[in-house]
Every structure is written in C-alpha cells, then in structure tokens.
Design a protein around this motif. Structure first.
Motif: not given
Length: 174
Positions: A100-117
């Motif tokens: 299962k994957v949950l993705i959310k928008p992020a504000s500028d400067g946050t970067g990619i908050i995600a695991g390796g794959i």
C-alpha cells in the motif's frame, strides 16, 4: 564507443534524455532433478524528470543482460504522470498486491520524503516535493506498481474541468 552511442540513442525520447535507476538485481535458482539452473532478474526505473516514468523487469542467465532487458522494458512502459508545481495536485492512496502506498503533496523546500524504492520512482518522474508512506509488503515489484498506480490516478484542475465540461472557477467553488 559504438555501443555507448547506440545505447545513448535509445535513452533519448523526444529530445529528452531518460535517467535510469537500477532498483535491484536478484539471483534466482531453479532446482531440477539433475541440477540447479541459476539466472538473474533485475528491476529498473526510467524517467525523464519532466513527468514521464516507467519500470521494467528483465530476466536472463547473465546479470548485465537482465539489466539491459529491464531498461528496454522500462523505456517501452513509460507513462505520463501529473507534476503540479514540483509536487502532486492532491493526496492519493493506492494498493497493488500486499503493498500500500500513500502519497501527499508537500510545500516548497520539503524535498522527497520517501523510502528507497519510492524515492527512485519520484525522482525519475521529476517531483521535487512529495510526502509518501509505504504500508504492508515491502516487495519492490509491488511497491513500484502501487506507486505508479497512485501517480496515474492523479488529475489536475484543468483535466477535471475538461472532463466535467465546466470552468476552472466552478471546480474550485464546488
């Protein structure tokens, strides 16, 4: 030199160079009555970093051949995803198999908050700011497919307005 030029030509689509990321190479074994047969399987992510991403899975008796096959399949499997100001337009959850994957928008400067794959998928697609959480299975095949399924379900405001045949202001006002 000729091989590099030939491969480089295949990594360019519409004047945009494809970035390739090798997710993993696994040695697999088939056991029969007489002996064991070893082969390799590889998973590759390719993307333009401008809204197109694809994955490929290749198997062969040699590891470089498996990687090459996976890269070719990834190039053929490219799909367009919605990149809106470096992030996604809305929250999306998706599931493939046990992943299962949950993705959310992020504000500028946050970067990619995600695991390796998942990070490899989002970087190849061209996202700059995105939040994600993977739940359930950590199988790389299923995680990639769940992430791409979630990205393909995204719609921006212009697409929604066009599908409903109304103005963009009416989409926002409800």
């Amino acid at each position: 030199m000729k091989i590099e030029k030939k491969r480089k030509g295949k990594n360019i689509i519409g004047g945009i160079e494809l970035k390739e990321k090798l997710i993993g190479v696994t040695r697999v074994c088939k056991v029969t009555k007489g002996r064991r047969y070893f082969s390799f399987s590889a998973i590759v992510i390719k993307g333009t970093k401008k809204g197109m991403v694809g994955y490929g899975f290749g198997k062969s008796k040699e590891a470089p051949d498996a990687i090459h096959k996976a890269g070719e399949k990834a190039r053929k499997n490219l799909r367009k995803v919605c990149v809106f100001k470096g992030t996604i337009p809305h929250e999306q959850e998706s599931r493939y198999g046990g992943a299962k994957v949950l993705i959310k928008p992020a504000s500028d400067g946050t970067g990619i908050i995600a695991g390796g794959i998942l990070r490899a998928v989002f970087e190849a697609a061209g996202f700059k700011n995105i939040l994600s959480k993977s739940k359930g299975s950590s199988n790389p095949h299923n995680l990639i497919k769940a992430a791409l399924k979630a990205l393909s379900c995204l719609r921006d405001v212009q697409t929604i307005a066009k599908q409903r045949d109304i103005s963009i202001q009416k989409v926002y006002s409800g």
